[in-house]
Design an enzyme around this catalytic site. Structure first.
Site, PDB file in Angstrom:
ATOM      1  N   HIS A 266       0.841  -1.203   0.000  1.00 58.39           N
ATOM      2  CA  HIS A 266       0.000   0.000   0.000  1.00 58.39           C
ATOM      3  C   HIS A 266       0.875   1.251   0.000  1.00 58.39           C
ATOM      4  CE1 HIS A 266      -4.026  -1.529   0.165  1.00 58.39           C
ATOM      5  NE2 HIS A 266      -3.805  -2.272   1.264  1.00 58.39           N
TER       6      HIS A 266
ATOM      7  N   CYS B  76       0.113   1.669  -5.805  1.00 54.25           N
ATOM      8  CA  CYS B  76      -0.912   2.482  -6.484  1.00 54.25           C
ATOM      9  C   CYS B  76      -0.442   3.921  -6.642  1.00 54.25           C
ATOM     10  CB  CYS B  76      -2.212   2.446  -5.711  1.00 54.25           C
ATOM     11  SG  CYS B  76      -2.954   0.800  -5.535  1.00 54.25           S
TER      12      CYS B  76
ATOM     13  N   ARG C 109      -0.535   2.279 -11.557  1.00 51.86           N
ATOM     14  CA  ARG C 109       0.485   1.605 -10.767  1.00 51.86           C
ATOM     15  C   ARG C 109       1.833   2.298 -10.986  1.00 51.86           C
ATOM     16  NH1 ARG C 109      -3.578   0.044  -9.228  1.00 51.86           N
ATOM     17  NH2 ARG C 109      -4.328  -2.089  -8.904  1.00 51.86           N
TER      18      ARG C 109
END
Length: 464
Positions: free
Chosen positions: A363, A432, A441
């Site tokens: 993340h 991300c 991405r």
């Protein structure tokens, strides 16, 4: 108060002389000789006619006094000359009670009578009327006529302070004294039997209930007339809120509730998820290190999804995070760990493999956000992967700022756009982008430059 002389009855000390009190002013003079200290004025304010030293009696009174003296002489022995008068001694009275008084100055002309002085005038009128009645009344041989004594009124300078003063025309003026109010009327005792008296006694200490205000609409118009039924209905409708007002209130409350919920959700996502993920990731790191320290040399053939097997170090970003098998959000990524692409078509090599691409995902925002700042890495920055057996050191070589989430070629054995031309031992970091979104991405590549067994200690990039 001096003792009054007893009335002279007929047959005592000599015969009764007729018409002794019939002369003009005789009765008035006799009354004036009566002394009553309670009705005497204060020193210096002698206004009564019986103070002989200050105000001599009128001629009629002197004549009446002479006749009275003759009557007394004929009735009995006369008092010796120079003896003190029995009825009253004004000088001795004043001397005994008030001390020696200064000589009284000559009286000034009296001012016109006021409302208060009318009382004295009325007193003089009463005395004259009584004297006239005595003079004109018929006499008998047995006894003088029984005339009630006049009622002595207070002098003008001694108006009582406890009641009103009558005016000359018969009206009553308010006196200077305070008004005396009687006691408040007592409550009527309860009537009836014993039960009623008990209820009345209990109700005395209770507090009276205040009247409640009527919340109903007004039953009268502005001009005071009562409203008709139609007007009352219209007033009731006007007092109620319209549907638009009710709807606006409901919508406003909904927006406020949604705003509060959004604020709570943002707080949860940006703050609480990081706190919780850091706790889980830290516990998982300690668990992996404890397993390595236990001395178990057995090497698993494959790791289960969500099972931690390595630790990644990025010294420039101060990142230390466990690496687990798989890229599941619930089991790996949302728990603050870095996931290894090791399942299905996206399966990549391990760091210990002779050739291959070790691809990882993490993340960038929320849930521990271990890869939030990987866009700050520059070529040559070290990336260390720690396993049970060794430390694998990689150097960052290139970056792909943005690509589609469906571009899986970036994790291939020889990723296109990475600058690699042949198979080798590579590492790929994916996350991300832009921040707080998952539209694209961000890709970072590196190649292995050192492999150091754990028995030789930490690599140089981790020692400093």
């Amino acid at each position: 108060m001096t003792a009054l002389r007893p009335e002279h009855d007929a047959g005592q000390d000599g015969p009764y002389e007729h018409h002794a009190y019939e002369a003009t002013g005789a009765f008035e003079a006799a009354v004036d000789q009566l002394a009553d200290p309670l009705n005497d004025p204060l020193p210096g304010q002698h206004a009564a006619p019986w103070f002989r030293a200050e105000s001599p009696p009128p001629e009629g009174a002197q004549a009446g006094a002479a006749q009275v003296g003759q009557m007394q002489t004929s009735q009995g022995p006369q008092e010796p000359q120079g003896a003190p008068r029995e009825w009253y001694d004004p000088e001795g009275y004043e001397r005994d009670w008030y001390g020696q008084q200064e000589p009284v100055a000559a009286p000034s002309p009296p001012p016109p009578p006021s409302n208060d002085e009318t009382v004295g005038l009325r007193t003089a009128d009463i005395r004259r009327s009584v004297a006239g009645a005595v003079a004109s009344a018929p006499t008998t041989a047995s006894a003088p006529p029984a005339v009630p004594p006049p009622r002595l009124e207070p002098e003008p300078d001694h108006v009582p302070e406890y009641g009103p003063v009558p005016e000359a025309d018969g009206s009553v003026a308010a006196g200077p004294g305070p008004e005396i109010q009687g006691p408040e009327p007592l409550a009527e005792p309860p009537t009836g039997g014993r039960a009623e008296r008990r209820r009345a006694a209990k109700g005395r200490g209770r507090r009276r209930a205040e009247p409640q205000q009527d919340s109903r609409p007004e039953s009268a118009s502005s001009d005071g007339r009562p409203l008709t039924r139609v007007e009352a209905r219209r007033a009731a409708r006007a007092a109620k809120d319209s549907p638009a007002v009710v709807a606006s209130r409901v919508v406003g409350e909904l927006f406020i509730s949604l705003g509060v919920l959004m604020l709570l959700f943002v707080t949860y996502q940006l703050w609480w998820t990081n706190v919780r993920a850091d706790q889980i990731a830290g516990n998982e790191t300690h668990k992996i290190q404890d397993d390595w320290a236990s001395g178990d040399d057995r090497k698993p053939v494959a790791f289960e999804p969500g099972q931690g097997f390595a630790i990644i170090h990025i010294p420039k970003l101060d990142v230390v995070a466990p690496i687990a098998e798989g890229t599941s959000k619930e089991k790996v990524l949302d728990r603050g760990m870095v996931g290894h692409y090791g399942e299905g078509a996206l399966r990549t090599a391990m760091p210990s493999a002779a050739q291959g691409n070790f691809a990882l995902a993490g993340h960038r925002n929320t849930h521990g956000e271990p890869f939030r700042y990987i866009n700050r890495l520059r070529p040559g920055d070290p990336i260390v992967v720690e396993t049970r057996d060794a430390y694998y050191t990689y150097e960052m070589t290139s970056v792909l700022p943005q690509t589609s989430p469906s571009n899986v070629s970036v994790i291939g054995p020889v990723p296109p756009g990475s600058g690699f031309t042949k198979p080798g031992r590579y590492i790929t970091l994916t996350t991300c982008t832009p921040e707080f979104t998952s539209t694209y991405r961000l890709i970072v590549w590196g190649k292995m430059v050192d492999e150091r067994p754990r028995s030789k200690g930490l690599p140089d990039v981790l020692v400093g």
